[in-house]
Structures are given as structure tokens and as C-alpha cells.
Design a protein around this motif. Sequence first.
Motif, PDB file in Angstrom:
ATOM      1  N   VAL A 100       0.855  -1.191   0.000  1.00 52.40           N
ATOM      2  CA  VAL A 100       0.000   0.000   0.000  1.00 52.40           C
ATOM      3  C   VAL A 100       0.889   1.238   0.000  1.00 52.40           C
ATOM      4  O   VAL A 100       1.659   1.465   0.939  1.00 52.40           O
ATOM      5  N   ALA A 179      -7.826   1.738   0.927  1.00 51.32           N
ATOM      6  CA  ALA A 179      -8.270   2.780   0.000  1.00 51.32           C
ATOM      7  C   ALA A 179      -9.350   3.650   0.633  1.00 51.32           C
ATOM      8  O   ALA A 179      -9.348   4.869   0.492  1.00 51.32           O
ATOM      9  N   ASN A 180     -10.282   2.997   1.345  1.00 56.45           N
ATOM     10  CA  ASN A 180     -11.403   3.721   1.957  1.00 56.45           C
ATOM     11  C   ASN A 180     -11.260   3.886   3.460  1.00 56.45           C
ATOM     12  O   ASN A 180     -12.158   4.438   4.101  1.00 56.45           O
TER      13      ASN A 180
END
Length: 228
Positions: A100, A179-180
Amino acid sequence: MAEDNKPLDTTQGLRKMSALEALRKQAEGRAKVEDPQVVRAKAIEALNKEMREISQYLGQIGGEISNVKPEAGSPYEILFFGRFPVMLANAWVDSRPRRVDGQDCCERVYMRYQVNPDSPAKVTLLAGDIAQLDQMLKALGAEYQMTVEQKNDFGQPRKASFTVNGKILNEIEILADYANLVVNVEMTNIWKPGKRRHRIPADKFKDIGDEVARYILGVDKDFEARLK
């Protein structure tokens, strides 16, 4: 000559310093607005830390469950059988990393274990309930026996007894969505048959490892309150 003896006016310099100080105080008083990328990087780092900690903690809990085979603090519940005391056994914990934003993060923590009745759980059913319970026990992965005691004219079971000996599969999957910035929790057959899914905001996902462990062991239901 009179002008040479005029006192030096220092108020101008003082006024300039006062203005500078006022500007500095104004700047200090304003809320600091961080770069969104910096905010996101900190949030990812914090979530990764929590995921790694829960992976390590549940790994230790799983090892103890396999060694000790503890009696659960709460009874297990299955339709038709009702609630009955159980022991936990054969735990296995795994985790999965993910890249990430250039760093290795813990994305998934998975734990499975078996639930075994203290003594075989038994029930006798009639007609349509027989097929329903048979399918449910198969879905649970349970070790059980079905004895047909009576059949109708078409050879179908009209009365049958069930005995559950154990090996009811329980699973929990904790999946970080970087991501969220949320955490998806999926629980299968924990304390009752069925699958339940929940989402926890990353900023609320703090010091959660022991809550999950206590929930699995049946000590308390604090973890359920977090899921609401």
C-alpha cells in the motif's frame, strides 16, 4: 540646535514589533491544515499497526485454544437444539500482506476454530424440520449422526433423531480496506449459525484484539457493541 536636543522617538519600532507579534499570534491561533497526503499516510500507518497487533494477538490466542481446549464462557445455540455448553479447539490463524503506497501492510487476518459440545447434543424432529436441520449441520461442518426412526409411505423420514458430537466450524475474517480506510469484519457461525458482515471505520479500529479474543472465548459481548 533645538532639533538636535529633541528626544529620540522609539514608539515606531515598538509599534512594528507589536504588529509582528499580533500576526504571529494570529498564525498560532489558526487550526493547522495538514497536507491530505500526510494525513492519509498517518492513517494507513495507524491501521497497519492495529492489523499487525491483532494478527499477533489472535495468533497467540489460537495457540492457547489448540493447547488448552478451553470451556467457552457462553453457550452455543443451534435451532432445535437450543443452547448448550461447548469447548473450543483446533484453532488456526493466518494473515496476508499487501503493498500500500509503497509499504508492506497487513491486509487480512483470518482465524478459524472448532466448537465441540461438552457432551453430545441431541434432539428428535418430525417431518419437514428434519431436512432443514440436516442441511444446517452440513453447512456448519459439524460431526453429527442422523437416525431415521420412522418413514412415511413414500420412504421419506417422518421422525429422526440428531446427535451433534462437535467440529462446528467458526470463522472470523478481518479485512483492512486501505483505500477507503475502513475494516470489514465477516463472522461465520460464531455463537450461532450464519454469516454476519460489519464495517468499522479505521479511526474506530483501536485496541481491538483483546475484544475479539474475549468475544471468541465467550467472556463478554463488548465486541458486538462496537459493530453496531
